[in-house]
Design an enzyme around this catalytic site. Sequence first.
Site, PDB file in Angstrom:
ATOM      1  CG  HIS A   1       2.027   2.218   5.973  1.00 14.36           C
ATOM      2  ND1 HIS A   1       3.010   2.407   5.046  1.00 14.36           N
ATOM      3  CD2 HIS A   1       0.965   1.684   5.309  1.00 14.36           C
ATOM      4  CE1 HIS A   1       2.564   2.011   3.853  1.00 14.36           C
ATOM      5  NE2 HIS A   1       1.337   1.571   3.986  1.00 14.36           N
TER       6      HIS A   1
ATOM      7  CG  ASP B   1      -3.292   2.444   3.951  1.00 14.48           C
ATOM      8  OD1 ASP B   1      -3.243   1.320   4.506  1.00 14.48           O
ATOM      9  OD2 ASP B   1      -2.699   2.701   2.893  1.00 14.48           O
TER      10      ASP B   1
END
Length: 309
Positions: A195, A190
Amino acid sequence: MPIDAAGALAAAPRVREIAWDHKDVQLYHLGIGAGRPATDPGELRYTLESRLHVLPSFATVAGGGAPGVIGTLSVPGVDVDLARVLHAGQRLRLHRPAVPVRGRARASSRVVAVYDKGSAAVLVLRTEVTDADGPLWTDEAEVFVRGEGGWGGERGPSGRPSPPPAAPADHVVERAVREDQALLYRLSGDWNPLHADPEFAARAGFERPVLHGLCTYGATLKAVVDTLLDGDVTRVRGYRTRFAGVVYPGETLRVRMWRATGSDGGGPDGGVPDVGGSDGGGAGEARVVVSVVERGDAPVLDDTVVRYG
């Protein structure tokens, strides 16, 4: 209109071949916080190849491709800004007692629902994974896209969370999230900059990069398996959650669990039918609520159920 609901629903399934081995499993387990303490026999089940057991939530990253949230954005009829996208929920159903440590399989994904929430849209991407011996697992990702509703489509099931049980939790555990947890977890596939990149996180409305929702999802399942199921990953039959808030790396998760025997055998929100299935005897459910300790028990996961045999 950025989302063409009819086009997304009519699009042919995306089919790809996936493969994984023990290294992928170990990296995933480390990414959700396994291995502390490093020599604990219970942790070695997740980190040492000679004793390896696969936490079923590994299914969300098996094969190393883009997660469901990102995969949904490549579906015909969907053209939206990633910064407007949030992961709303995740559901998993296991068709066998264990995810193999290594394997090759065929993953077929398609959008099975598009809901118009007025100020937002919700898309549901279902992935069916099958190997040479038959079905392995089915998972669904619910994707919330801010600012893309209002075309008069079906509203879909309510997003209101069910209240947790009134009784005190049977078990409460706390799990510290490392400062670099998101950087480690993203190595499983991911690569969303939300993030890792402070500038992208600010554009998305967050004060700093946030932990992947699926990292919290995995860490929570591990806490339930270790606490209620004696570390036996093969007992998990299904797992669902709704993402209610964010976690920042460095915070502490508080996981509250209520054990209940039996279940109604079906999901309340129209997703994967029967989140876990039933083995006909000895089946049970764990109801789970996850919050952040440092922010006054700010909610993170709700409507969370682990079904087991």
